[in-house]
Design a protein around this motif. Sequence first.
Motif, PDB file in Angstrom:
ATOM      1  N   ALA A   1       0.876  -1.170   0.000  1.00  0.00           N
ATOM      2  CA  ALA A   1       0.000   0.000   0.000  1.00  0.00           C
ATOM      3  C   ALA A   1       0.915   1.222   0.000  1.00  0.00           C
ATOM      4  N   VAL A   2       0.700   2.107  -0.936  1.00  0.00           N
ATOM      5  CA  VAL A   2       1.564   3.284  -1.084  1.00  0.00           C
ATOM      6  C   VAL A   2       0.760   4.538  -0.762  1.00  0.00           C
ATOM      7  N   VAL A   3       1.275   5.334   0.136  1.00  0.00           N
ATOM      8  CA  VAL A   3       0.627   6.579   0.541  1.00  0.00           C
ATOM      9  C   VAL A   3       1.533   7.741   0.163  1.00  0.00           C
ATOM     10  N   TRP A   4       0.942   8.747  -0.488  1.00  0.00           N
ATOM     11  CA  TRP A   4       1.678   9.961  -0.834  1.00  0.00           C
ATOM     12  C   TRP A   4       1.269  11.079   0.118  1.00  0.00           C
ATOM     13  N   SER A   5       2.259  11.734   0.689  1.00  0.00           N
ATOM     14  CA  SER A   5       2.007  12.807   1.646  1.00  0.00           C
ATOM     15  C   SER A   5       3.183  13.771   1.625  1.00  0.00           C
ATOM     16  N   GLY A   6       2.895  15.070   1.533  1.00  0.00           N
ATOM     17  CA  GLY A   6       3.958  16.064   1.511  1.00  0.00           C
ATOM     18  C   GLY A   6       4.942  15.887   0.367  1.00  0.00           C
ATOM     19  N   GLY A   7       4.463  15.365  -0.764  1.00  0.00           N
ATOM     20  CA  GLY A   7       5.327  15.150  -1.918  1.00  0.00           C
ATOM     21  C   GLY A   7       6.227  13.937  -1.798  1.00  0.00           C
ATOM     22  N   LYS A   8       6.006  13.078  -0.796  1.00  0.00           N
ATOM     23  CA  LYS A   8       6.834  11.896  -0.595  1.00  0.00           C
ATOM     24  C   LYS A   8       6.000  10.624  -0.692  1.00  0.00           C
ATOM     25  N   ARG A   9       6.686   9.529  -0.990  1.00  0.00           N
ATOM     26  CA  ARG A   9       6.053   8.226  -1.181  1.00  0.00           C
ATOM     27  C   ARG A   9       6.400   7.323  -0.003  1.00  0.00           C
ATOM     28  N   TYR A  10       5.376   6.826   0.682  1.00  0.00           N
ATOM     29  CA  TYR A  10       5.561   5.928   1.814  1.00  0.00           C
ATOM     30  C   TYR A  10       4.980   4.562   1.454  1.00  0.00           C
ATOM     31  N   THR A  11       5.810   3.536   1.508  1.00  0.00           N
ATOM     32  CA  THR A  11       5.377   2.191   1.140  1.00  0.00           C
ATOM     33  C   THR A  11       5.146   1.354   2.397  1.00  0.00           C
ATOM     34  N   TYR A  12       3.953   0.789   2.492  1.00  0.00           N
ATOM     35  CA  TYR A  12       3.577  -0.082   3.602  1.00  0.00           C
ATOM     36  C   TYR A  12       3.362  -1.498   3.075  1.00  0.00           C
ATOM     37  N   VAL A  13       3.673  -2.488   3.894  1.00  0.00           N
ATOM     38  CA  VAL A  13       3.474  -3.887   3.538  1.00  0.00           C
ATOM     39  C   VAL A  13       2.339  -4.447   4.389  1.00  0.00           C
ATOM     40  N   ILE A  14       1.343  -5.016   3.725  1.00  0.00           N
ATOM     41  CA  ILE A  14       0.166  -5.528   4.423  1.00  0.00           C
ATOM     42  C   ILE A  14       0.513  -6.809   5.172  1.00  0.00           C
ATOM     43  N   ASP A  15       0.134  -6.868   6.442  1.00  0.00           N
ATOM     44  CA  ASP A  15       0.402  -8.081   7.205  1.00  0.00           C
ATOM     45  C   ASP A  15      -0.861  -8.750   7.746  1.00  0.00           C
ATOM     46  N   ARG A  16      -2.022  -8.073   7.639  1.00  0.00           N
ATOM     47  CA  ARG A  16      -3.250  -8.768   8.017  1.00  0.00           C
ATOM     48  C   ARG A  16      -4.466  -8.113   7.382  1.00  0.00           C
ATOM     49  N   VAL A  17      -5.397  -8.963   6.965  1.00  0.00           N
ATOM     50  CA  VAL A  17      -6.696  -8.533   6.438  1.00  0.00           C
ATOM     51  C   VAL A  17      -7.741  -9.306   7.233  1.00  0.00           C
ATOM     52  N   MET A  18      -8.606  -8.617   7.950  1.00  0.00           N
ATOM     53  CA  MET A  18      -9.548  -9.313   8.825  1.00  0.00           C
ATOM     54  C   MET A  18     -10.949  -8.758   8.666  1.00  0.00           C
ATOM     55  N   VAL A  19     -11.925  -9.611   8.924  1.00  0.00           N
ATOM     56  CA  VAL A  19     -13.335  -9.239   8.897  1.00  0.00           C
ATOM     57  C   VAL A  19     -13.881  -9.429  10.310  1.00  0.00           C
TER      58      VAL A  19
END
Length: 231
Positions: free
Chosen positions: A156-174
Amino acid sequence: MRQSSSVSPVSSARGLSRRRFLWGLAAIPLLAGCGSSASPTPTPLPAASSPTDHAEPAPPIGARAPGGLDQAASHPYRLELPSIEVDIPVVELGWNTATSQEGQIFSEWDVAEYAAGWHKNSALPGAGGNVVMSGHNNILGAVFRELDQLKQDDEAVVWSGGKRYTYVIDRVMVVPEAHAKPEQRIANAQWIGPYADERLTLVSCWPRNDNTHRIIVVAHLAGEAQAQAES
């Protein structure tokens, strides 16, 4: 969770709606914007909309945010989920007061339309803590309709303040919502609360054509190269 003694005014900017999105109170559903928790009926669609099984998909990967988006803003302005071909704008979300059927006054989140909504009392990317975003699953863009297709180790990639932050998913829950007991709702609400580690939490309703449950995706900031300049 962080609480507020007062209710902040909400921006009237395009892309926000005052649909009931809760601020994680124990007696209230985690995401009230998905519909009433009193019964497991689907969220009503606007009169001009088609049935939920034909809900508008999220914009395709590579689709840019709408014109006029302030990329220098401190809050996140773009979210990419490459594995499910989502690339959407992010808007800042505030909250408002509402009254329950029992007369209880509580705070509830607004919900973004055709965008993901960043909860304004959550963390900023790169600043440490929990970056929380919510979105619809079957109306008004249905930007989080495909969250249930995400898997561990997807990015999951989030852009904020002109920068790119990459996150790695470790759980998906319902988690259950429509008939959940108070203790279950307390447990559900904890996922959008503060954490010491660098994480991203995405929340929506589930399943795709109903609102009886909530889907929660948790990802953590990847590696030491935490931010890159946008090209």
